[in-house]
Design a protein around this motif. Structure first.
Motif, PDB file in Angstrom:
ATOM      1  N   ALA A  93       0.830  -1.207   0.000  1.00 54.28           N
ATOM      2  CA  ALA A  93       0.000   0.000   0.000  1.00 54.28           C
ATOM      3  C   ALA A  93       0.861   1.252   0.000  1.00 54.28           C
ATOM      4  N   ALA A  94       0.272   2.326  -0.487  1.00 54.52           N
ATOM      5  CA  ALA A  94       1.013   3.557  -0.724  1.00 54.52           C
ATOM      6  C   ALA A  94       1.434   4.219   0.578  1.00 54.52           C
ATOM      7  N   VAL A  95       2.536   5.007   0.483  1.00 51.18           N
ATOM      8  CA  VAL A  95       3.022   5.851   1.575  1.00 51.18           C
ATOM      9  C   VAL A  95       3.128   7.266   1.033  1.00 51.18           C
ATOM     10  N   LEU A  96       2.576   8.199   1.758  1.00 49.81           N
ATOM     11  CA  LEU A  96       2.610   9.605   1.347  1.00 49.81           C
ATOM     12  C   LEU A  96       3.579  10.352   2.246  1.00 49.81           C
ATOM     13  N   ARG A  97       4.545  11.016   1.624  1.00 48.82           N
ATOM     14  CA  ARG A  97       5.498  11.853   2.346  1.00 48.82           C
ATOM     15  C   ARG A  97       5.189  13.304   1.997  1.00 48.82           C
ATOM     16  N   TYR A  98       5.051  14.141   3.017  1.00 53.53           N
ATOM     17  CA  TYR A  98       4.567  15.508   2.838  1.00 53.53           C
ATOM     18  C   TYR A  98       5.249  16.406   3.867  1.00 53.53           C
ATOM     19  N   LEU A  99       4.897  17.668   3.872  1.00 55.34           N
ATOM     20  CA  LEU A  99       5.404  18.620   4.849  1.00 55.34           C
ATOM     21  C   LEU A  99       4.307  18.872   5.880  1.00 55.34           C
ATOM     22  N   ASP A 100       4.592  18.530   7.134  1.00 51.13           N
ATOM     23  CA  ASP A 100       3.593  18.576   8.200  1.00 51.13           C
ATOM     24  C   ASP A 100       3.536  19.978   8.784  1.00 51.13           C
ATOM     25  N   VAL A 101       2.380  20.622   8.664  1.00 57.26           N
ATOM     26  CA  VAL A 101       2.225  21.995   9.175  1.00 57.26           C
ATOM     27  C   VAL A 101       2.396  22.021  10.685  1.00 57.26           C
ATOM     28  N   ALA A 102       1.866  21.017  11.380  1.00 58.81           N
ATOM     29  CA  ALA A 102       1.934  21.006  12.844  1.00 58.81           C
ATOM     30  C   ALA A 102       3.349  20.773  13.355  1.00 58.81           C
ATOM     31  N   ARG A 103       4.256  20.295  12.507  1.00 53.50           N
ATOM     32  CA  ARG A 103       5.637  20.040  12.906  1.00 53.50           C
ATOM     33  C   ARG A 103       6.584  21.050  12.272  1.00 53.50           C
ATOM     34  N   ASP A 104       6.099  22.285  12.107  1.00 52.16           N
ATOM     35  CA  ASP A 104       6.904  23.357  11.517  1.00 52.16           C
ATOM     36  C   ASP A 104       7.403  22.980  10.131  1.00 52.16           C
ATOM     37  N   PHE A 105       6.530  22.333   9.355  1.00 56.83           N
ATOM     38  CA  PHE A 105       6.784  22.007   7.949  1.00 56.83           C
ATOM     39  C   PHE A 105       7.928  21.010   7.777  1.00 56.83           C
ATOM     40  N   GLN A 106       8.223  20.238   8.773  1.00 53.36           N
ATOM     41  CA  GLN A 106       9.182  19.164   8.587  1.00 53.36           C
ATOM     42  C   GLN A 106       8.495  17.977   7.921  1.00 53.36           C
ATOM     43  N   PRO A 107       9.247  17.188   7.129  1.00 58.95           N
ATOM     44  CA  PRO A 107       8.618  16.078   6.412  1.00 58.95           C
ATOM     45  C   PRO A 107       7.975  15.069   7.364  1.00 58.95           C
ATOM     46  N   GLY A 108       6.793  14.618   6.997  1.00 59.02           N
ATOM     47  CA  GLY A 108       6.084  13.581   7.725  1.00 59.02           C
ATOM     48  C   GLY A 108       5.587  12.526   6.743  1.00 59.02           C
TER      49      GLY A 108
END
Length: 723
Positions: free
Chosen positions: A293-308
């Motif tokens: 199944a797919a994994v999405l890597r993005y920039l997490d706003v709640a973590r000061d835009f660090q990748p999540g």
């Protein structure tokens, strides 16, 4: 694991060359067994150092994003030196560095600049305050933005670009001491728009496009490559439908129709290469994907835009997952919803149908949701082709179940504290003479500089010589002292005894500062020495009252020759804990009785009078004054001298004299003036009967004595009152 095993085996059999061959074989075995995985989309930048390479693409920022930027101009590091050391002590030269640089953030205009991080630490707060010294200028990317004055002064106006159309920032004299005297890895929170609009992304490249899709839930999108690459990445998480069959380009969200079109029954075909010539339709189901199944890597706003990352739910499968790197800022819940929907669409799209229709319907376009006669389910038009035998459609099944995805796991992210700039507070005083650290001719002025909070990085010190000009006093104060104000006057007490009755309530400038108790033995070693008003005291007991307020008790009073100030306390006078955090002021000259401090967060300098001015050179007042009238009418006056720096009594031994000579000035004070005066070189004076009678005839007066030092007179000691 196989790589390690094969490498060790090859190294044992054939040495280093065999180990390399074994490692290669082991890696191929692992790839065949587990798969290599697949990464799609532009690689996310994770606290990357701002680069300065030719040909580096400058991204376009939409919404709110965190970007590293590209350095487009810089100077050599500026070196600063400070010499630290008091008179008579070895001097130490410290060096610090500052940087001047310009960094481009976006190739399209922005609205504002938010926070800035340096090596992951907050460099600029949300209120626009820099946490270190230096200046920051922001240019929003307008077409008429002016030249930066620093770049223009360095390069000349003829060679200085204004970078119009580019949003950039300029750091001037950015202090690097907090980052190891090197340029840190900088990242910037860029606010380009209130939200993210897919129409704004497309309109910058395609002028005649009709966009009805929206990017609800996206806080920001970073376009680093061409528009086609960006739309291709977005289409992996959003069902975008692109139709170029009309006069212009139409882009909309698929799977959003409220009414489903019913296709006509399939038609036969006469071409030899047509699919299902008699039936008009072919239904097939593709095998399951080889990757999990797919994994999405993005920039997490709640973590000061660090990748999540967010994983789609489902049964775990061997091999590496299919990872999509999405250059977008999302909340974790929205990212979880997107990856779940993406996995659902991938699974349902395995079932596909090739359908032939004899009717050309303009409403049937790529992305249209349709129903099939005598068949269940909802289908989306993927492609269509107009042929001689009819319109051939490629349909993919759409899962219409609107299931709520599982909640995203909560993250406890320790964001850097964004504290407001602390205000500087100052108490300056001259310390009594210490024979262990000073010569008899020296005075030591010290500034105790505090602040209203922990977000304080130091303050520059100046002297006011009453001529309207501020003179720098050497190195800046870096240590944060414990200072405050007295909330109630301190009651008078005997300086020769431990004061167990008086209380003092102190409000410290920094609510987080702490005072500690001390035992009598610790008091004897000099612990908890403090200035209250113009009196030096030591305190043994402390009690916190909350909000930076403390109750002090059990005092030693009038220390260092300040016993004259015991009865002169007033409300709101200065308090300063005297310890090693004070900043010496060896360059303060006589006559400069006001010290000022200016910190980075101060709108104006804070000032303090020089408390206890002259105490280091002023002799101590004599003690134990005695007067005796003899039978013949003469008056015998006696006293005991003291010496600067000799704070303990030694039985049977007289303290050494610090002054050049032993001299005393005895005066008769009355009616606001000095009526008579005598000088003597011994701690005694005898007035004859006639002199005593003359003094009594002058009216009420007081006899007092002062020691005459090398540089000043001591405070007076009353001896007798006449008549």
């Amino acid at each position: 694991m196989a790589t390690i095993v094969f490498s060790a085996l090859g190294n044992a059999l054939a040495g280093p060359a065999g180990g390399a061959i074994g490692a290669l074989a082991g890696r191929q075995f692992e790839d065949a067994l587990l798969g290599t995985g697949r990464r799609r989309g532009p690689r996310l930048r994770e606290l990357e150092v701002s680069l300065s390479s030719y040909g580096l693409a400058i991204p376009r920022v939409h919404g709110r994003m965190r970007v590293p930027g590209a350095i487009v101009w810089a100077t050599e590091l500026q070196e600063h030196s400070e010499v630290i050391g008091a008179k008579g002590q070895p001097a130490t030269t410290t060096y610090s560095y500052a940087a001047n640089l310009a960094i481009v953030l976006s190739s399209r205009p922005i609205r504002s600049l938010g926070r800035v991080w340096a090596d992951g630490k907050l460099l600029r707060g949300a209120a626009g305050d820099l946490k270190v010294g230096g200046a920051l200028r922001v240019y929003l990317g307008s077409e008429d933005q002016p030249l930066d004055p620093l770049i223009a002064a360095s390069e000349g106006e003829a060679r200085c670009p204004a970078f119009r159309g580019l949003a950039y920032v300029v750091f001037e004299a950015l202090e690097l001491a907090s980052f190891g005297n090197r340029v840190p890895a900088l990242t910037f929170e860029v606010v380009a728009d209130d939200g993210v609009s897919l129409g704004a992304l497309v309109d910058e490249t395609v002028s005649d496009a009709t966009v009805t899709a929206d990017l609800t839930g996206f806080a920001g999108v970073l376009v680093e490559d061409d528009l086609a690459s960006c739309l291709s990445t977005l289409a992996d998480v959003l069902p975008l439908a692109l139709d170029a069959s009309g006069e212009g380009l139409r882009l909309r969200l698929a799977d959003t129709a409220t009414e489903l079109l019913l296709l006509e029954p399939p038609a036969t075909a006469v071409e030899d290469d047509a699919f299902a010539p008699s039936g008009g339709m072919v239904r097939r189901r593709s095998p399951a994907a080889a990757q999990p199944a797919a994994v999405l890597r993005y920039l997490d706003v709640a973590r000061d835009f660090q990748p999540g990352t967010q994983h789609a739910s489902g049964r775990a499968a061997p091999g590496q997952p299919d990872m999509l790197e999405l250059p977008a800022a999302l909340e974790s819940a929205e990212a979880r919803r997107l990856v779940e929907r993406m996995a659902q669409r991938r699974e349902s799209a395995r079932e596909r149908v090739a359908w032939r229709s004899c009717t050309l319907d303009s409403a049937v376009a790529p992305g249209t949701l349709v129903r099939l006669p005598d068949r269940s389910g909802t289908w989306r038009v993927e492609t269509w082709e107009w042929r001689e035998s009819g319109v051939e459609l490629e349909l993919a099944r759409v899962d219409t179940l609107d299931l709520e995805p599982p909640p995203a796991p909560s993250t406890n992210f320790p964001a850097p504290a964004d504290l407001p700039p602390a205000q500087t507070r100052l108490v300056a005083l001259e310390l009594p003479w210490d024979p262990a650290a000073q010569t008899g001719q020296a005075s030591q002025a010290v500034a105790f500089v505090g602040a209203t909070g922990a977000s304080w990085s130091g303050a520059a010190l100046y002297a006011d010589g009453r001529d309207g000009e501020l003179r720098p006093l050497g190195p800046a104060a870096r240590a944060r002292s414990v200072i405050g104000r007295l909330e109630m006057p301190l009651a008078p007490a005997n300086p020769l005894l431990l004061d167990r009755t008086s209380l003092a309530i102190v409000a410290l400038s920094d609510p987080d500062a702490v005072l500690a108790p001390a035992s009598l033995d610790q008091l004897a070693m000099g612990a908890n020495l403090a200035l209250i008003g113009e009196e030096l005291v030591q305190f043994a007991q402390v009690e916190p009252l909350g909000s930076g307020r403390w109750r002090l008790a059990h005092f030693l009073r009038g220390l260092g020759g300040t016993e004259a100030a015991i009865a002169s306390h007033v409300e709101a006078e200065a308090f300063a804990l005297i310890d090693a955090r004070g900043t010496p002021l060896p360059s303060l000259v006589e006559g400069e009785d006001t010290v000022l401090a200016l910190g980075r967060g101060d709108a104006a300098p804070t000032s303090s009078p020089l408390h206890l001015a002259g105490i280091a050179r002023r002799p101590l007042a004599p003690v134990h004054g005695r007067s005796r009238r003899r039978a013949d009418g003469s008056l015998d006056l006696r006293w005991t001298r003291r010496a600067r720096g000799r704070w303990r009594w030694s039985d049977g031994v007289d303290v050494p004299l610090i002054e050049e000579a032993e001299r005393y000035l005895v005066t008769c004070e009355g009616a606001g003036s000095t009526l008579r005066s005598w000088e003597t070189q011994a701690p005694a004076l005898e007035l004859s009967p006639s002199q005593a009678a003359e003094l009594e005839s002058l009216g009420p007066c007081t006899l007092q004595v002062r020691q005459q030092g090398t540089h000043a007179l001591s405070l007076p000691l009353p001896l007798a009152r006449l008549p």
